[in-house]
Design an enzyme around this catalytic site. Structure first.
Site, PDB file in Angstrom:
ATOM      1  N   CYS A   1       0.598  -1.206  -0.274  1.00 49.96           N
ATOM      2  CA  CYS A   1      -0.025   0.392  -0.051  1.00 49.96           C
ATOM      3  C   CYS A   1       1.167   1.351  -0.009  1.00 49.96           C
ATOM      4  O   CYS A   1       1.645   1.334  -1.026  1.00 49.96           O
ATOM      5  CB  CYS A   1      -1.273  -0.091   0.668  1.00 49.96           C
ATOM      6  SG  CYS A   1      -2.180   1.006   0.774  1.00 49.96           S
TER       7      CYS A   1
ATOM      8  N   HIS B   1      -4.160  -5.503   0.725  1.00 50.79           N
ATOM      9  CA  HIS B   1      -2.971  -5.597   1.798  1.00 50.79           C
ATOM     10  C   HIS B   1      -2.968  -7.137   1.839  1.00 50.79           C
ATOM     11  O   HIS B   1      -4.044  -8.113   2.235  1.00 50.79           O
ATOM     12  CB  HIS B   1      -3.818  -5.345   2.922  1.00 50.79           C
ATOM     13  CG  HIS B   1      -3.481  -4.121   3.137  1.00 50.79           C
ATOM     14  ND1 HIS B   1      -2.717  -3.292   3.733  1.00 50.79           N
ATOM     15  CD2 HIS B   1      -4.179  -2.300   2.888  1.00 50.79           C
ATOM     16  CE1 HIS B   1      -2.200  -1.567   3.793  1.00 50.79           C
ATOM     17  NE2 HIS B   1      -3.295  -1.435   3.112  1.00 50.79           N
TER      18      HIS B   1
ATOM     19  N   GLU C   1      -2.094  -9.117   3.908  1.00 54.71           N
ATOM     20  CA  GLU C   1      -1.642  -9.649   5.258  1.00 54.71           C
ATOM     21  C   GLU C   1      -3.459  -9.678   5.549  1.00 54.71           C
ATOM     22  O   GLU C   1      -2.990 -10.260   6.991  1.00 54.71           O
ATOM     23  CB  GLU C   1      -0.903  -8.511   6.665  1.00 54.71           C
ATOM     24  CG  GLU C   1      -1.366  -7.275   6.477  1.00 54.71           C
ATOM     25  CD  GLU C   1      -1.467  -6.524   5.491  1.00 54.71           C
ATOM     26  OE1 GLU C   1      -0.718  -6.680   4.545  1.00 54.71           O
ATOM     27  OE2 GLU C   1      -1.575  -5.063   5.653  1.00 54.71           O
TER      28      GLU C   1
END
Ligand code: XMP
Length: 520
Positions: free
Chosen positions: A86, A176, A178
């Site tokens: 990001c 993202h 994660e």
């Protein structure tokens, strides 16, 4: 700043994203050690040979607000693979000569990601599917790629969703990977660390156990260490690690405040002194606590009195042990990050209950904090590896001031006795019905209200018992747990029928916020 561990690692450079800790969690779940450092503190001279890869986190910043960040560009010349996520992707692109602009269509939430080229980063990520759902959260985006960068995947609004510079091993992802909302996101992280950074697995509970024991031995040598044992997960794991490392040189002090759960003091002595053969000093301070709390009903006053008295008693007993050089504490990684790299302060936050905060300075003690690189779930796994029973490891959190903050109004011995019984019936009921592990925290409280009831043919006028059970990730936000009516009925009957002093049970259905988990 110094990166304290000698292990090979992935370094996460934090730009303030709410997901930075999550990136660290994912890497550690994959069995690899990683550390987080603030972008303001890490310089190229800190990048040593143990760092096998770097992740630039997301963040609330804008790449053109250069006065708000101070990232050392020379880090990009260290010949180490880099993955920007990001904002990390945007700053990497900008610093390498690309362009970033505010997008017309901001993207928050799920987006479809389409493959454009093969890359090691996306090996086995798309599999057979045409696209993957990924989690986006950005207002800006890369609009021109730097030289030598290629597009690997795009979304409708973000052409450069995954990019790479194969020569340099630089990668950028706009979404993202994660967060769990990103389908197969862990594969991206795993490809980056194993295929691109080529780091070996070095992080398991077993490795940690041996390494931490060795580090404690190296740090404290043949000196004496004191530790405040509460019987909770963190202090239990710290105590057991030190017990394994230095045995009788460790002195654990357990203070029975009289405000603990039913039979807790008996269990702690049985587990730590009898089963684990720890050097445990048991202090029965019930009378002292009740005396100091007499007629106090203000919540903050209660907390202060309990905290101060705890420190005083701990100090009193630790002074009796001669030649103590160290104080062991259960500081965890989130506490450390919060206070050290992100906010920039160097002092680690000390937990409220074991807030023996003033002590190290006063008694010239050095701190031993063996859990300071671990997350809570890692501490739990380590505890099992250290032979602590599952009951201790999976125990719900319990606040330092104990039952005092679950009893609004004045505290009396008689009321505490009633509350201990009610709480015990409730918790036992949760265990018997297989609910305990589904709930983050549950407890009974005694409200300073008496209501009328009828038992047999007699009128009763007794206390109101409140039950609370919440689900949560970390205690910062919480929702109430939805029990079946039959369970609530069973528990309510059990409490009212078995305990003299309670004739009504209510269930707390507020979430946090606007409520808090505890009552005071
Ligand atoms: P609240 O009531 O603030 O609680 O929503 C959040 C979590 O923190 C625990 N808690 C404490 N833990 N000392 C502690 O060690 C304290 O003084 C304390 N106060 C609250 C609470 O049990 C919940 O898990």
């Amino acid at each position: 700043m110094s990166l304290d561990q000698n292990l090979n690692k992935i370094l996460i450079i934090d730009f303030g994203s709410q997901f930075t800790q999550l990136i660290a969690r994912r890497i550690r779940e994959l069995g690899v050690f990683c550390e987080i450092a603030s972008h303001k503190k890490i310089k190229h001279s800190n990048i040593n040979a143990t760092i096998k890869g770097i992740i630039l986190s997301g963040g609330p910043l804008n790449v053109y607000e250069i006065n708000k960040y101070s990232f050392d560009k020379k880090i990009l010349e260290k010949n180490i693979p880099i993955l920007g996520i990001c904002f990390g992707h945007q700053i990497l692109s900008k610093l390498k000569g690309g362009k970033v602009k505010q997008s017309k269509d901001r993207e928050f939430g799920l987006a479809n990601l389409y493959k454009k080229r093969n890359s090691l980063l996306t090996k086995d990520f798309f599999n057979q599917s045409k696209f993957k759902k990924v989690w986006m959260s950005h207002a800006d985006q890369v609009t021109k790629l730097p030289k030598d960068f290629k597009v690997i995947a795009s979304s409708k609004n973000s052409k450069f969703s995954i990019v790479e510079n194969k020569l340099k091993n630089f990668f950028g992802v706009q979404f993202h990977p994660e967060v769990t909302h990103t389908e197969n996101g862990k594969k991206i992280i795993s490809n980056f660390i194993f295929l691109i950074c080529k780091i070996q697995k070095n992080w398991s509970s077993k490795d940690q156990k041996f390494q931490l024991i060795k580090e404690i031995k190296d740090q404290v040598g043949s000196n004496r260490v004191i530790c405040a044992l509460s019987g909770g997960v963190d202090s239990s794991v710290v105590a057991q690690l030190l017990n394994k490392a230095i045995g009788r040189k460790l002195y654990c002090i357990f203070v029975n405040t009289g405000l603990l759960r039913k039979n807790e003091e008996i269990q702690v002595v049985k587990t730590f002194k009898k089963r684990l053969k720890m050097n445990l000093i048991y202090v029965n301070a019930e009378q002292e606590f009740f005396k100091k709390l007499k007629n106090v009903s203000d919540p903050e006053k209660k907390r202060k009195i309990i905290g101060n008295l705890f420190i005083k008693i701990f100090e009193r007993y630790s002074k009796k042990i001669k030649d103590v050089k160290f104080l062991a504490q259960g500081t965890l990684y989130p506490d450390l990050i919060e206070s050290k790299s992100v906010t920039g302060s160097q002092t680690s936050k000390i937990k409220s209950h074991h807030n023996v905060g003033g002590l190290p300075k006063k008694m010239k003690l050095k701190l031993v904090e063996p859990l300071k690189y671990l997350f809570k779930d890692e501490v739990r796994k380590l505890g099992l590896e250290l032979n602590l029973n599952k009951e201790i490891i999976s125990r719900h959190p319990f606040p330092g001031p104990g039952l005092a903050i679950r009893m609004p109004g004045i505290i009396t011995k008689e009321k505490i006795k009633i509350l201990k019984e009610a709480d015990d019936y409730y918790i036992k009921g949760l265990r018997e019905h297989g609910l305990y592990d589904k709930i983050w925290q549950a407890y009974a409280a005694l409200l300073p209200v008496k209501t009328v009831g009828v038992m047999g043919d007699n009128r009763t006028y007794e206390y109101l018992c409140l039950l609370r059970a919440i689900t949560s990730e970390d205690g910062m936000t919480a929702d109430f747990y939805e029990f079946k009516k039959s369970f609530m009925q069973t528990i309510s009957n059990k409490i009212v029928n078995s305990i003299r002093g309670i004739n009504r049970v209510v269930y707390d259905i507020t979430s946090k916020p606007p409520s808090t988990i505890e009552l005071e």
